[in-house]
Enzyme design. Structure first.
Site: not given
Lengths: 344, 344, 344, 344
Positions: A12-13, A117, A146-147, A175, A200-201, A226, A307
């Site tokens: 995908t990326i 990742g 990350s996105c 998503r 994520h923070g 997202h 994303q």
């Protein structure tokens, strides 16, 4: 003379980064790796992209379908690809990047760009071009975050700079699967991440080192974008108009408007398709003009993140930063222009 | 000298037909009509497309957002648009085409192409280029049939020609809403059309006059493509390979393969995006190589239809047919080439 | 004296069959097996159901959560359960039933009911109560067919008996995951089964031995019911009213009506919840009064299948048949009455 | 002697309140109103509920299907229903309650319970039983707040009482349509409410008058439950265990556990179905044991709300409060017991 870039991991990326590299005047795509036969390989071949086997040349003389009727003959193996490259972008799934670093890039002393990742420690520098380009300058390893982290950094960075941030809470409504992915659910449920605050923070803090941010995450049955709901306790007061003006001047942030009937993630992606970019992507972080609220020093806003594409821009800039291109703003402008981002 | 084409109704189909007209060497887009302010209008403006108000010029001096901050100043009204056009493509919603015919096209004696939402009688000729191009030749009014009917005609036509058809039953599993459409459900249900057989069968017969076809329809919670399950009672026996060979030679039919990991409508659309066509469209009807079955004279197959784009090709060819371009195959080839369809 | 029934596999079907057994006056539930700690086990305990470990008693002294705070102490292991039972219902996942037969039931010479995930050969008799009750009479092993096959058999059987069937084609539009299942997609796609005709047709023939049936299958993003679109070539003519009358007299078939605003699978399940059955289940196969069409000898209809519950009825009747209860109609009536099916 | 209760509006909430009234020992359901023929009317009739026409008796001698084959003969009109009732529960759609108050309840000086779709001013008292039962005592009009507001009040109230609240932010991720509702989307998008902060915050303050709360809302493509992500700035520190203990003692709040494999809204509703309550409802607000996080005085948590049923409990208690039943705790206990809530 243009920079020769190899690409490992054509998913995908990876496929988007490959196309983006081909659009840069100062770069050249050496080729990409593949290890299973599929339509992505066939399209790459059709586009004239050289394909290398992600294994020994002898073993993988061909990349074939399990039903064995169809095969692609690779140009060589991953080592042949790396031999020809000045730098590599690693777009493999989580943790494979670290393995590749140890197996291939370290022994060759080769510069590499990793994705979000991988852990911060794998690269040592985590990167969002408009926030900390200089941190990545000349580094051997750079990690594009990350996105979601990229999205948070792009909109929070100017707030921090202009008004100061006491603390942030972001609820990330993700998503559940990418558009092509028919394997993952849920079909009709909301699935919370049962870790509060979520990881994520801290990831944002690898880029915005001083922002005190807490995050909560969940997955919902949609495939396209997202959505983040943010509350920011600012150090100084600002009006909704102030914040809007700030973002209008911020690169890779796009103000979308309900007034134009852009009311949902669906209409954002429809507009993106109308704009005729490759794959109908929307690499800018989208904030709603009508979705900014202020109460005293509290700021509330909503943003939508594509994303699949926002980090593609960062990968291109990370290549330049790692290889010593000094002017971050110039790099951002070159990338934007090539990808029709922000008014280009 | 190129043909001047006006476009009425700039929605899901209209915006695609407008872009397709601009890609034709023998055509020129005079402009499009708009009547509400939205992102589609803004993108049209950005692309340099002339916008006309779908009402009196005076009344609609501007097409504005209801919040009135944003406006587009049209070049004139619909009459000004029609004044400059040799032929018009009407992409308005169901029944509006008929009203427009009576109000505008008939009084001006102007040629017009209608969509499948209009009744056959409104045009007198229903059209799928590769099935009955000649029927539309020189006609004043031509109706491009619906996305579903177009899909059925494209794959059944060669079967009828080569093996004959006793009868057909098609179950049409329809996407419940277009990707941009956040207003319609269902979110988690299957909704049958409680009319058996459904009206889609007779609509096929407006193009394939002698095919005895019955249809059943339902809606499911997906936005990207329709799926048809067909059973055909053929007059002569044929093997699955025979049928596959036939479709490989049929224009605007694309054989997709599970062997390439194209397993679902999602992967078809992902592949379409990789192919870098405008909006990631897939105007070909997709049949699975592995999804063809034969038992005696019974043929079973599955096909996927991209409801937003298959008829765009037909609109272009219908323009040529109506204006007297005699060679249908040549028209089809020109259209395909401009839209990167079928190997171009 | 009531029949002692053991239940192996306490999942979607198993938990329903357990509740159904407890509702039968002539049966007693000995207990169920569990092998992982979860809410289903906790609810079973709350309902007073005895739980046995699906392994050695010593090894599984407790069924515990992986976070080890919570445990259930089983009454014993699977052998203890079987010791107390006259017959066993095996509701384990596909292929495990066969293993269990060889490991446990055959050596003990114990009667067992299997589900449709097992092959016909594992049991020797495939079963839909109203079609072939007598075939299962006194047999050691009986296989209740899948939810889809059960649905096809219930509505086709009376057609075959009264009008004869030349051939049938069914397109089975399947819910992609059960309501609780957050793991499987697709979220926004249609996924065809690329085997045409599919294996479901021959499975129907294990019950309706002489029906010439072909099937096509696909999955769609919904969780609540399957939908079947059928075309039947009958040997004799019948009107839509004739067919409707036939089904109104057929047990375990429910005629639903658009006139009552039952327009979709969602409204069927809402009505089922209003009817206050356990779990809001709908074990009857639902056909729409307004969804029956006839053209000559061709019959078209639509039916909705509640995949979680239709076969529960069959499991109860299969227990009676296998243990020698001779009157099939009486068994069906007893089961229906206990489960509030068909007017009870 | 039992209280005679009339019910106006037999929809998603109304039909549940009707069933709940029938379960109370101190109440009697006089009947319900209907104005269109549908399956809900048929089921009400089957349950022995008296049906009254929501119009003049003469005009609506029958409630019939538009296809006119099926009718229900009502017992009388709405005035006949009100004549027999001591109090009325109005479950009509937004704004109709206010009209009914002026047309029927005020002239009759009749006590009425309204739903959260009405404005606070229509009733004067907004109500969540465990927060402010006494405020509603003996009042003529009481408004049960919306499902979302009820959910926020139930979990925030004990936090406020024990630790104090400086401010709260809640992101409300809402199911876009009820399970039966096939008409509303989105199918594959996230739709934000572009009002920040949203109106839900002030609505909480009609019950918890001193809580400083801000809210952000969006809709997602699921039908079964809402999810709230909350951040609370508490006045005093508390550990996650403290908060968990508090909620375990709080009525109508249910602690669910990932350890039991309750990982999503889907598994909550599956567990609810297993618990064998009417319609498989889950009237308790669900918080995850593993979804509580604390950083200093900041509390983060996630809660799931079954939009169809949580307020049903409140309607029953509101009836008692309005008619002068003084002991709020006793009322809550009676209601819980009748509905199998919280361990009953």
């Amino acid at each position: 003379m243009s920079l020769k870039v190899g690409l490992i991991g054509y998913g995908t990326i990876g496929k988007r980064v490959a196309d983006a590299i081909m659009l840069q005047k100062d770069m050249e795509l050496v080729g990409v790796t593949g290890h299973t036969y599929n339509y992505k390989m066939e399209v790459a071949k059709m586009k004239g992209i050289k394909i290398f086997a992600m294994s020994d040349k002898d073993e993988f003389a061909q990349i074939c379908s399990t039903s064995t009727r169809d095969c692609i003959v690779p140009e060589g193996d991953v080592n042949n690809l790396l031999d020809e490259a000045d730098i590599v972008v690693d777009c493999t799934p989580k943790k494979v990047g670290k393995e590749n670093k140890e197996k291939y890039y370290l022994p060759r002393n080769m510069k590499a760009i990793f994705q979000g990742g991988e852990k911060h420690e794998t690269a040592g520098v985590s990167f969002v071009a408009q926030c900390n380009y200089d941190e990545a300058l000349g580094k051997n390893y750079v990690r594009v975050v990350s996105c979601n982290t990229t999205g948070l950094c792009r909109t929070l960075h100017p707030i921090e700079k202009h008004y100061g941030i006491d603390s942030v809470h972001a609820t990330m409504v993700r998503r559940a699967a990418d558009p092509w992915d028919i394997y993952h659910g849920p079909i009709n449920a909301i699935v919370p991440v049962l870790e509060l605050p979520s990881h994520h923070g801290p990831d944002v803090q690898t880029v915005l080192h001083n922002v005190n941010i807490f995050t909560t995450a969940m997955s919902v049955p949609t495939t396209i974008m997202h959505m983040h709901s943010l509350t920011v306790d600012m150090k100084k007061e600002a009006s909704a108009e102030d914040i809007l003006d700030l973002w209008k001047k911020t690169t890779r942030v796009r103000v979308v408007r309900n007034a134009e009937k852009v009311r949902s993630t669906a209409e954002i992606m429809e507009m993106a398709k109308d704009l005729d970019r490759i794959r109908g992507d929307m690499p800018e972080i989208c904030v709603w003009e009508e979705g900014i609220g202020v109460k005293g020093k509290k700021l509330f806003y909503l943003q939508a993140i594509h994303q699949e594409s926002d980090v593609v821009l960062e990968n291109i800039d990370a290549i330049r930063a790692a290889t010593g291109f000094k002017d971050g703003n110039k790099s951002i402008q070159m990338t934007n222009e090539s990808m029709k981002v922000n008014g280009f």
